[in-house]
Enzyme design. Structure first.
Site, short mmCIF file in Angstrom:
data_model
loop_
_atom_site.label_atom_id
_atom_site.label_comp_id
_atom_site.label_asym_id
_atom_site.label_seq_id
_atom_site.Cartn_x
_atom_site.Cartn_y
_atom_site.Cartn_z
N LYS A 159 39.91 49.94 48.18
CA LYS A 159 39.44 51.04 47.33
C LYS A 159 37.95 51.34 47.53
O LYS A 159 37.51 52.46 47.35
CB LYS A 159 39.71 50.72 45.85
CG LYS A 159 41.18 50.77 45.48
CD LYS A 159 41.35 50.56 43.98
CE LYS A 159 42.81 50.42 43.63
NZ LYS A 159 43.03 50.27 42.17
N ASP A 162 42.32 55.76 38.36
CA ASP A 162 42.59 54.55 37.56
C ASP A 162 41.93 54.68 36.18
O ASP A 162 42.54 54.36 35.16
CB ASP A 162 42.00 53.30 38.26
CG ASP A 162 42.87 52.83 39.42
OD1 ASP A 162 44.08 53.09 39.41
OD2 ASP A 162 42.32 52.20 40.34
P1 NDP Z 1 39.12 42.29 41.21
O1 NDP Z 1 39.52 41.23 42.17
O2 NDP Z 1 38.20 43.34 41.60
O3 NDP Z 1 38.48 41.55 39.90
C1 NDP Z 1 39.11 40.43 39.33
C2 NDP Z 1 38.40 40.04 38.02
O4 NDP Z 1 39.11 38.94 37.46
C3 NDP Z 1 36.96 39.57 38.22
O5 NDP Z 1 36.22 39.85 37.06
C4 NDP Z 1 37.15 38.05 38.37
O6 NDP Z 1 36.02 37.29 38.02
C5 NDP Z 1 38.22 37.80 37.34
N1 NDP Z 1 38.96 36.57 37.61
C6 NDP Z 1 39.91 36.40 38.57
N2 NDP Z 1 40.37 35.14 38.51
C7 NDP Z 1 39.68 34.51 37.53
C8 NDP Z 1 39.72 33.20 36.97
N3 NDP Z 1 40.57 32.28 37.44
N4 NDP Z 1 38.91 32.92 35.96
C9 NDP Z 1 38.07 33.86 35.45
N5 NDP Z 1 37.97 35.11 35.92
C10 NDP Z 1 38.79 35.44 36.94
O7 NDP Z 1 40.51 42.88 40.66
P2 NDP Z 1 40.78 44.29 39.96
O8 NDP Z 1 39.65 44.60 39.06
O9 NDP Z 1 41.21 45.27 40.98
O10 NDP Z 1 42.09 43.94 39.10
C11 NDP Z 1 42.01 43.14 37.92
C12 NDP Z 1 43.36 43.20 37.20
O11 NDP Z 1 43.61 44.55 36.80
C13 NDP Z 1 44.56 42.79 38.07
O12 NDP Z 1 45.43 42.02 37.28
C14 NDP Z 1 45.22 44.11 38.43
O13 NDP Z 1 46.61 43.98 38.60
C15 NDP Z 1 44.92 44.93 37.17
N6 NDP Z 1 44.92 46.36 37.42
C16 NDP Z 1 45.75 47.13 36.66
C17 NDP Z 1 45.79 48.49 36.84
C18 NDP Z 1 46.74 49.29 36.02
O14 NDP Z 1 47.01 50.44 36.39
N7 NDP Z 1 47.23 48.76 34.91
C19 NDP Z 1 44.93 49.16 37.83
C20 NDP Z 1 44.04 48.27 38.55
C21 NDP Z 1 44.06 46.92 38.33
P3 NDP Z 1 34.87 37.01 39.14
O15 NDP Z 1 34.06 38.27 39.20
O16 NDP Z 1 34.12 35.86 38.58
O17 NDP Z 1 35.58 36.71 40.43
#
Ligand code: NDP
Length: 295
Positions: free
Chosen positions: A75, A111
Site C-alpha cells: 500500500k 480504507d
Molecule cells: P501493520 O503491520 O501496518 O501494523 C500492525 C500494528 O499492530 C502495529 O501497530 C504493530 O505494532 C501492532 N502489533 C502487531 N503485533 C503486535 C504484538 N504482538 N504486540 C503489540 N502490537 C502488535 O498492519 P495494518 O495496520 O495494515 O493492519 C492492522 C490490523 O488491521 C490487521 O489485523 C488487519 O487485518 C486490520 N485491517 C482491517 C481492515 C478492515 O477493513 N477492517 C483494513 C486494514 C487493516 P508495532 O508498530 O510495534 O509493530
C-alpha cells in the site's frame, strides 16, 4: 461457476495485487456488486512478489485494466509508481485503490472512508469533540488517525508497542490537519488510564486476530467504562476477545467487517463512477455478513 458464462470479449477486468491474496474476500464482494448492478466486470487476484511490483503495475497499465486494489505489503510502495495520488492518501501514506484514466494511474485510500462510514452507521455518532484512544500505529492506524482528526476529534491518543511509529503519525496529523494527537508507549503505566478516560477506543493492531484469538492488545486491562464505544479493525474473528471484554463492561462494540465492506464499495464507485444505491448496499452488506459469519 455461473460467472464464467457471462465473460465475453468485452468484459473488463479489475484486480487485487498483494502478497498473499488467496484469503481475500474482495473477489466475492466486487463480483457480487457487478452481478447485482449488471455490470460487465470481473474481479480477480494476483499474488505479486516484492521485486516484481513495478513490472506488475506497468503490466496492468499496458493491459488497460480499469483499476485495481492494492493490499499488504504494497500500500505504501505503490505510491511512487502512480501518476497522481489523492491528498488524503499521501497523508495516510497508503493507497489501496488505483483507477486507470486513459493510461494514467490515480491512487486513492478508501480504507479510512470505509472506517468512518461504518463507524457512523453502526454507532450513530461521529468524532467531533470526542476523546479517542487508539492502540496501534501501523497502516490502518495512520489512516484512521487522519480521518478521525478530519472528522473533528478533540484528542487522539495513540498507544503503540513501537513508540517511534506513533510519533510519526502524530507529526503527520498535528502538522497537516489539527494538533490533536498525543502518543504513549504500550508498556507505559498510563495506557490503562488513557483508555479508561476516552469516549472511543479503537484497536488498530493485529493482536487478537485469528489464530491468536485469546490475545488482546492491552494485557490484563479491565478498565472499560459503560457507554464507551469500542471499535476493533479486526474482522476475523468477528468478535475479538477485546470486543468481548468491552461488551461485558457495557460498552458499545463494533467489529471491522463494515470497514472492510465499505472500503470495497467506495473503491467500486471510484472505478465505475456508479453510485451504489443505499438499498443495494444494505442488501449487499447483509448478504455478505451472512456468508462471512456462516463460514
Ligand atoms: P501493520 O503491520 O501496518 O501494523 C500492525 C500494528 O499492530 C502495529 O501497530 C504493530 O505494532 C501492532 N502489533 C502487531 N503485533 C503486535 C504484538 N504482538 N504486540 C503489540 N502490537 C502488535 O498492519 P495494518 O495496520 O495494515 O493492519 C492492522 C490490523 O488491521 C490487521 O489485523 C488487519 O487485518 C486490520 N485491517 C482491517 C481492515 C478492515 O477493513 N477492517 C483494513 C486494514 C487493516 P508495532 O508498530 O510495534 O509493530
Amino acid at each position: 461457476m455461473e460467472i464464467y458464462k457471462n465473460i465475453t470479449g468485452k468484459t473488463k477486468v479489475i484486480c487485487l495485487i498483494g502478497n498473499p491474496v488467496e484469503h481475500s474476500i474482495s473477489p466475492a464482494l466486487h463480483n457480487t456488486i457487478s452481478k447485482l448492478l449488471g455490470m460487465d466486470l470481473v474481479y480477480v487476484t494476483f499474488r505479486v512478489e516484492k521485486n516484481e511490483l513495478e513490472t506488475a503495475i506497468k503490466g496492468l497499465r499496458a493491459l488497460n485494466v480499469i483499476g485495481f486494489n492494492v493490499t499488504v505489503p504494497y500500500k505504501k510502495d505503490v505510491i511512487k509508481y502512480l501518476d497522481n495520488n489523492s491528498k488524503s492518501s499521501l497523508l495516510m501514506g497508503a493507497v489501496n485503490v488505483v483507477k486507470n484514466i486513459d493510461g494514467r494511474l490515480y491512487g486513492y485510500n478508501t480504507d479510512a472512508d470505509g472506517f468512518l462510514r461504518s463507524f457512523k452507521e453502526e454507532t450513530g455518532e461521529g468524532f467531533s469533540g470526542k476523546r479517542v484512544a487508539m492502540i496501534g500505529a501501523g497502516g490502518a492506524a495512520r489512516a484512521i488517525a487522519v480521518k478521525a482528526a478530519m472528522d473533528g476529534a478533540k484528542e487522539i491518543h495513540i498507544i503503540n508497542r513501537t513508540i517511534s511509529k506513533a510519533e510519526e503519525i502524530a507529526e503527520v496529523v498535528n502538522n497537516n490537519i489539527k494538533k490533536a494527537v498525543r502518543f504513549t508507549g504500550a508498556d507505559d503505566g498510563t495506557a490503562a488510564d488513557i483508555l479508561n478516560q476516552s469516549d472511543i477506543i479503537i484497536n488498530a493492531t493485529s493482536v487478537g486476530m485469528y489464530p491468536n484469538t485469546e490475545e488482546t492488545p492491552v494485557t490484563n486491562f479491565n478498565g472499560f467504562r459503560k457507554g464507551q464505544i469500542v471499535y476493533d479493525v479486526i474482522y476475523n474473528p468477528i468478535k475479538t476477545k477485546f470486543l468481548s471484554d468491552a461488551e461485558k463492561s457495557g460498552c458499545r462494540i463494533v467489529n471491522g467487517l463494515g470497514m472492510l465492506f465499505y472500503q470495497g464499495i467506495f473503491a467500486y464507485e471510484i472505478w465505475t463512477g456508479v453510485k451504489l444505491p443505499d438499498a443495494l448496499i444494505k442488501n449487499l452488506i447483509s448478504e455478505l455478513k451472512n456468508d462471512f459469519i456462516g463460514n
